[in-house]
Design a protein around this motif. Structure first.
Motif, mmCIF file in Angstrom:
data_model
loop_
_atom_site.group_PDB
_atom_site.id
_atom_site.type_symbol
_atom_site.label_atom_id
_atom_site.label_comp_id
_atom_site.label_asym_id
_atom_site.label_seq_id
_atom_site.Cartn_x
_atom_site.Cartn_y
_atom_site.Cartn_z
ATOM 1 N N PRO A 192 3.835 3.761 16.216
ATOM 2 C CA PRO A 192 3.825 4.590 17.431
ATOM 3 C C PRO A 192 2.432 4.746 18.047
ATOM 4 O O PRO A 192 2.305 4.847 19.272
ATOM 5 N N LYS A 252 4.734 11.434 19.052
ATOM 6 C CA LYS A 252 6.095 11.936 18.853
ATOM 7 C C LYS A 252 7.084 11.166 19.724
ATOM 8 O O LYS A 252 8.212 10.883 19.307
ATOM 9 N N TYR A 253 6.671 10.829 20.940
ATOM 10 C CA TYR A 253 7.539 10.093 21.854
ATOM 11 C C TYR A 253 7.934 8.743 21.248
ATOM 12 O O TYR A 253 9.112 8.360 21.256
ATOM 13 N N TYR A 254 6.960 8.011 20.718
ATOM 14 C CA TYR A 254 7.236 6.689 20.178
ATOM 15 C C TYR A 254 7.724 6.726 18.727
ATOM 16 O O TYR A 254 8.171 5.707 18.216
ATOM 17 N N TRP A 255 7.614 7.880 18.073
ATOM 18 C CA TRP A 255 8.188 7.988 16.734
ATOM 19 C C TRP A 255 9.688 7.765 16.817
ATOM 20 O O TRP A 255 10.279 7.095 15.994
ATOM 21 N N GLY A 256 10.309 8.332 17.871
ATOM 22 C CA GLY A 256 11.709 8.065 18.156
ATOM 23 C C GLY A 256 12.688 8.718 17.209
ATOM 24 O O GLY A 256 12.355 9.669 16.485
ATOM 25 N N LYS A 257 13.877 8.177 17.197
ATOM 26 C CA LYS A 257 14.956 8.684 16.366
ATOM 27 C C LYS A 257 14.905 8.018 14.983
ATOM 28 O O LYS A 257 14.081 7.144 14.713
ATOM 29 N N TYR A 291 7.603 9.982 29.743
ATOM 30 C CA TYR A 291 6.518 9.715 28.800
ATOM 31 C C TYR A 291 5.362 10.669 29.085
ATOM 32 O O TYR A 291 4.949 10.813 30.239
ATOM 33 N N ARG A 336 11.339 0.076 12.339
ATOM 34 C CA ARG A 336 9.939 -0.172 11.985
ATOM 35 C C ARG A 336 9.799 -0.422 10.488
ATOM 36 O O ARG A 336 8.989 -1.253 10.059
ATOM 37 N N SER A 347 16.905 5.932 13.756
ATOM 38 C CA SER A 347 17.169 4.491 13.875
ATOM 39 C C SER A 347 15.893 3.726 14.224
ATOM 40 O O SER A 347 15.700 2.587 13.771
ATOM 41 N N ASP A 348 15.023 4.331 15.036
ATOM 42 C CA ASP A 348 13.751 3.687 15.388
ATOM 43 C C ASP A 348 12.842 3.564 14.170
ATOM 44 O O ASP A 348 12.152 2.555 13.989
#
Length: 229
Positions: free
Chosen positions: A77, A24-29, A196, A36, A31-32
């Motif tokens: 992610p 979930k942390y690296y899934w991001g917003k 993190y 990808r 825009s992120d």
């Protein structure tokens, strides 16, 4: 309190593959996700062009690579979190550290910049600011470290003097020099402070309970020996 942990326990707390919280942390917003998706699209297009020029139509290897590249937006992610976990797992020794919150304060940090054009057509750079909580924790040995994380509503429960527990990592077997620490857990209010989420939190709480249980039994045993003597 500083209790060394076995390598097996350490690897359970920071697994090789990303946890759901890390994903979930690296899934991001949004825009992120778009970034990808763009990478996936470019990668697929590149593979298709290579396949065409190389006349490898129907090659199962290219098909597999294409599918993998096309799904980068989804599995990216996992890769990023797993690589970050590997950075922690390279430390050979770890321990369970317990101290107290020495200080807590709020700051505003620049987390990014955006280019925009004003009404006069002039290019301007706008800084994106984020409120962050800063936690200073330490123990009776003089060890002090700071943890910074995005400010959340539940952080209102954080205050000075609270017990703080975290995982610490070192190159030294006696943990004489701590070189990295994890997210901080405040057991008295059941709160986490972290940027993190390094830890498998359920396993970490279980490890805390096991250490406390063994220390309690040890003290009870010492008291029984004293009464017997």
């Amino acid at each position: 309190m500083l209790v060394p942990l076995t390598r097996k326990t350490f690897e359970q707390l920071i697994p090789t593959v990303a946890t759901s919280d890390q994903y979930k942390y690296y899934w991001g917003k949004f825009s992120d996700v778009l970034k990808r998706a763009l990478i996936s699209a470019v990668a697929v297009l590149t593979i298709v062009l290579i396949n065409v020029f190389a006349h490898n139509d129907g090659d199962p290897l290219f098909l597999l690579i294409g599918i993998t590249a096309g799904l980068y937006w989804f599995w990216g992610p996992v890769l990023l979190a797993s690589l970050r976990n590997m950075e922690c797992r390279r430390y050979p020794y770890s321990g369970l550290w317990q101290g107290r919150v020495l200080d807590v304060y709020i700051t505003e940090e620049v987390v990014g910049e955006e280019e925009t054009v004003n009404k006069k057509g002039e290019l301007m750079i706008v800084e994106n600011l984020e409120q962050r909580i800063n936690l200073e924790v330490g123990d009776k040995t003089g060890f002090v470290t700071e943890i910074q994380a995005p400010l959340r509503r539940h952080h209102q429960g954080v205050s000075r003097g609270q017990v703080a527990v975290m995982l610490v990592m070192s190159y030294q077997e006696d943990l004489g020099k701590i070189v990295k620490s994890s997210d901080v857990y405040l057991p008295t209010v059941n709160l986490w402070v972290s940027d993190y989420p390094y830890l498998r939190r359920d396993a970490f709480i279980e490890a805390i309970n096991q250490v406390r249980s063994s220390r309690r039994k040890s003290k009870q045993g010492q008291s029984s020996d004293m009464r017997f003597s």
